[in-house]
Design a protein around this motif. Structure first.
Motif, PDB file in Angstrom:
ATOM      1  N   ALA A  55       0.821  -1.209   0.000  1.00 13.47           N
ATOM      2  CA  ALA A  55       0.000   0.000   0.000  1.00 13.47           C
ATOM      3  C   ALA A  55       0.861   1.267   0.000  1.00 13.47           C
ATOM      4  N   ARG A  56       1.920   1.269   0.776  1.00 18.43           N
ATOM      5  CA  ARG A  56       2.714   2.498   0.927  1.00 18.43           C
ATOM      6  C   ARG A  56       3.803   2.657  -0.115  1.00 18.43           C
ATOM      7  N   PHE A  57       4.329   1.577  -0.597  1.00 18.15           N
ATOM      8  CA  PHE A  57       5.469   1.658  -1.517  1.00 18.15           C
ATOM      9  C   PHE A  57       5.151   0.927  -2.812  1.00 18.15           C
ATOM     10  N   ARG A  58       4.057   1.336  -3.451  1.00 22.17           N
ATOM     11  CA  ARG A  58       3.635   0.662  -4.676  1.00 22.17           C
ATOM     12  C   ARG A  58       4.670   0.815  -5.797  1.00 22.17           C
ATOM     13  N   THR A  59       5.163   1.996  -6.000  1.00 24.52           N
ATOM     14  CA  THR A  59       6.202   2.212  -7.008  1.00 24.52           C
ATOM     15  C   THR A  59       7.510   2.494  -6.288  1.00 24.52           C
ATOM     16  N   ALA A  60       7.903   1.568  -5.472  1.00 20.26           N
ATOM     17  CA  ALA A  60       9.048   1.780  -4.587  1.00 20.26           C
ATOM     18  C   ALA A  60      10.350   1.378  -5.253  1.00 20.26           C
ATOM     19  N   SER A  61      11.402   1.686  -4.554  1.00 23.40           N
ATOM     20  CA  SER A  61      12.735   1.338  -5.028  1.00 23.40           C
ATOM     21  C   SER A  61      12.975  -0.163  -4.852  1.00 23.40           C
ATOM     22  N   ARG A  62      14.085  -0.605  -5.340  1.00 20.81           N
ATOM     23  CA  ARG A  62      14.432  -2.019  -5.303  1.00 20.81           C
ATOM     24  C   ARG A  62      14.462  -2.588  -3.877  1.00 20.81           C
ATOM     25  N   TRP A  64      12.682  -1.861  -1.249  1.00 20.32           N
ATOM     26  CA  TRP A  64      11.326  -2.100  -0.758  1.00 20.32           C
ATOM     27  C   TRP A  64      10.663  -3.255  -1.494  1.00 20.32           C
ATOM     28  N   ARG A  65      10.953  -3.412  -2.776  1.00 22.77           N
ATOM     29  CA  ARG A  65      10.427  -4.565  -3.508  1.00 22.77           C
ATOM     30  C   ARG A  65      11.007  -5.858  -2.954  1.00 22.77           C
ATOM     31  N   ARG A  66      12.286  -5.827  -2.595  1.00 16.93           N
ATOM     32  CA  ARG A  66      12.901  -7.022  -2.004  1.00 16.93           C
ATOM     33  C   ARG A  66      12.275  -7.348  -0.652  1.00 16.93           C
ATOM     34  N   MET A  67      11.930  -6.319   0.107  1.00 12.91           N
ATOM     35  CA  MET A  67      11.274  -6.557   1.389  1.00 12.91           C
ATOM     36  C   MET A  67       9.882  -7.172   1.173  1.00 12.91           C
ATOM     37  N   ARG A  68       9.192  -6.732   0.123  1.00 14.24           N
ATOM     38  CA  ARG A  68       7.884  -7.328  -0.190  1.00 14.24           C
ATOM     39  C   ARG A  68       8.033  -8.793  -0.577  1.00 14.24           C
ATOM     40  N   TRP A  69       9.034  -9.101  -1.413  1.00 13.39           N
ATOM     41  CA  TRP A  69       9.285 -10.491  -1.798  1.00 13.39           C
ATOM     42  C   TRP A  69       9.629 -11.326  -0.570  1.00 13.39           C
ATOM     43  N   SER A  70      10.407 -10.747   0.314  1.00 14.11           N
ATOM     44  CA  SER A  70      10.771 -11.451   1.539  1.00 14.11           C
ATOM     45  C   SER A  70       9.532 -11.791   2.359  1.00 14.11           C
ATOM     46  N   ALA A  71       8.648 -10.828   2.541  1.00 17.63           N
ATOM     47  CA  ALA A  71       7.426 -11.064   3.310  1.00 17.63           C
ATOM     48  C   ALA A  71       6.557 -12.134   2.653  1.00 17.63           C
ATOM     49  N   ALA A  72       6.448 -12.095   1.330  1.00 16.21           N
ATOM     50  CA  ALA A  72       5.645 -13.093   0.622  1.00 16.21           C
ATOM     51  C   ALA A  72       6.246 -14.487   0.772  1.00 16.21           C
ATOM     52  N   LEU A 136      19.015  -8.464   1.672  1.00 19.33           N
ATOM     53  CA  LEU A 136      19.313  -7.525   0.586  1.00 19.33           C
ATOM     54  C   LEU A 136      18.439  -6.276   0.679  1.00 19.33           C
ATOM     55  N   GLY A 137      17.193  -6.446   1.101  1.00 24.37           N
ATOM     56  CA  GLY A 137      16.320  -5.291   1.282  1.00 24.37           C
ATOM     57  C   GLY A 137      16.821  -4.371   2.382  1.00 24.37           C
ATOM     58  N   LEU A 138      17.193  -4.952   3.520  1.00 25.70           N
ATOM     59  CA  LEU A 138      17.709  -4.133   4.613  1.00 25.70           C
ATOM     60  C   LEU A 138      19.026  -3.459   4.244  1.00 25.70           C
ATOM     61  N   LEU A 142      19.681   0.601   3.998  1.00 26.51           N
ATOM     62  CA  LEU A 142      20.754   1.263   4.751  1.00 26.51           C
ATOM     63  C   LEU A 142      21.454   2.300   3.894  1.00 26.51           C
ATOM     64  N   GLY A 143      21.577   2.019   2.604  1.00 24.15           N
ATOM     65  CA  GLY A 143      22.272   2.949   1.715  1.00 24.15           C
ATOM     66  C   GLY A 143      21.400   4.050   1.148  1.00 24.15           C
ATOM     67  N   GLU A 144      20.071   3.957   1.323  1.00 23.65           N
ATOM     68  CA  GLU A 144      19.171   4.975   0.767  1.00 23.65           C
ATOM     69  C   GLU A 144      19.186   6.246   1.616  1.00 23.65           C
ATOM     70  N   ARG A 145      18.988   7.346   0.950  1.00 26.09           N
ATOM     71  CA  ARG A 145      18.830   8.636   1.642  1.00 26.09           C
ATOM     72  C   ARG A 145      17.348   8.887   1.864  1.00 26.09           C
ATOM     73  N   PRO A 146      16.961   9.406   3.023  1.00 21.91           N
ATOM     74  CA  PRO A 146      15.531   9.679   3.264  1.00 21.91           C
ATOM     75  C   PRO A 146      15.001  10.831   2.430  1.00 21.91           C
TER      76      PRO A 146
END
Length: 146
Positions: A55-62, A64-72, A136-138, A142-146
């Motif tokens: 819901a929050r990161f629909r067009t997110a960076s790589r 966040w997509r990896r975190m979604r795959w991890s959760a699935a 890989l998601g975490l 860590l390297g992303e800027r807010p």
């Protein structure tokens, strides 16, 4: 000389063979119930995480997509592990009753239960990629800027 003592002690402990005790049997049915409840709660948590990330990161960076795959994948692993424990309990119940479990009915004559137990024992093929995507998601976050 003093600096070599911890290394020598670690070498002796490592070289001394001992059982690993990697498998923890659950005593009585209560242990299995609590373990299964843990799978249910973990499943609910990762499904909620997947829904929030979707819901929050629909067009997110790589990352966040990896975190979604991890959760699935963690959710899928919980389903496989939960059913695996059910199959194992069926076999244990048959053994306790003095019956021959259907999985071992005759050599070369495998039942559906034996195939399901075998397939569900391959749950590490789901769990390892889930952990890798999580790592890989975490690491990417860590390297992303807010």
């Amino acid at each position: 000389m003093v600096r070599r003592i911890p290394f020598a002690l670690a070498a002796i402990i490592t070289a001394w063979p001992a059982p690993a005790w990697a498998v923890q049997p659950h005593g009585g049915p209560e242990g299995l119930y609590v373990h299964q409840l843990g799978h249910i709660l973990f499943f609910a948590a990762v499904v909620k995480l997947w829904l929030l990330l979707r819901a929050r990161f629909r067009t997110a960076s790589r990352p966040w997509r990896r975190m979604r795959w991890s959760a699935a994948l963690f959710a899928l692993w919980n389903v496989v592990a939960f059913t695996s424990h059910i199959y194992e309990a069926q076999v244990a119940t048959a053994i306790d009753r003095g019956q021959v479990p259907p999985a071992w009915s005759a050599p070369g004559d495998a039942s559906l239960l034996s195939y399901l137990i075998y397939l569900s024992s391959l749950d590490n093929l789901i769990l390892v990629p889930a952990m890798l995507f999580f790592y890989l998601g975490l690491r990417g976050l860590l390297g992303e800027r807010p």
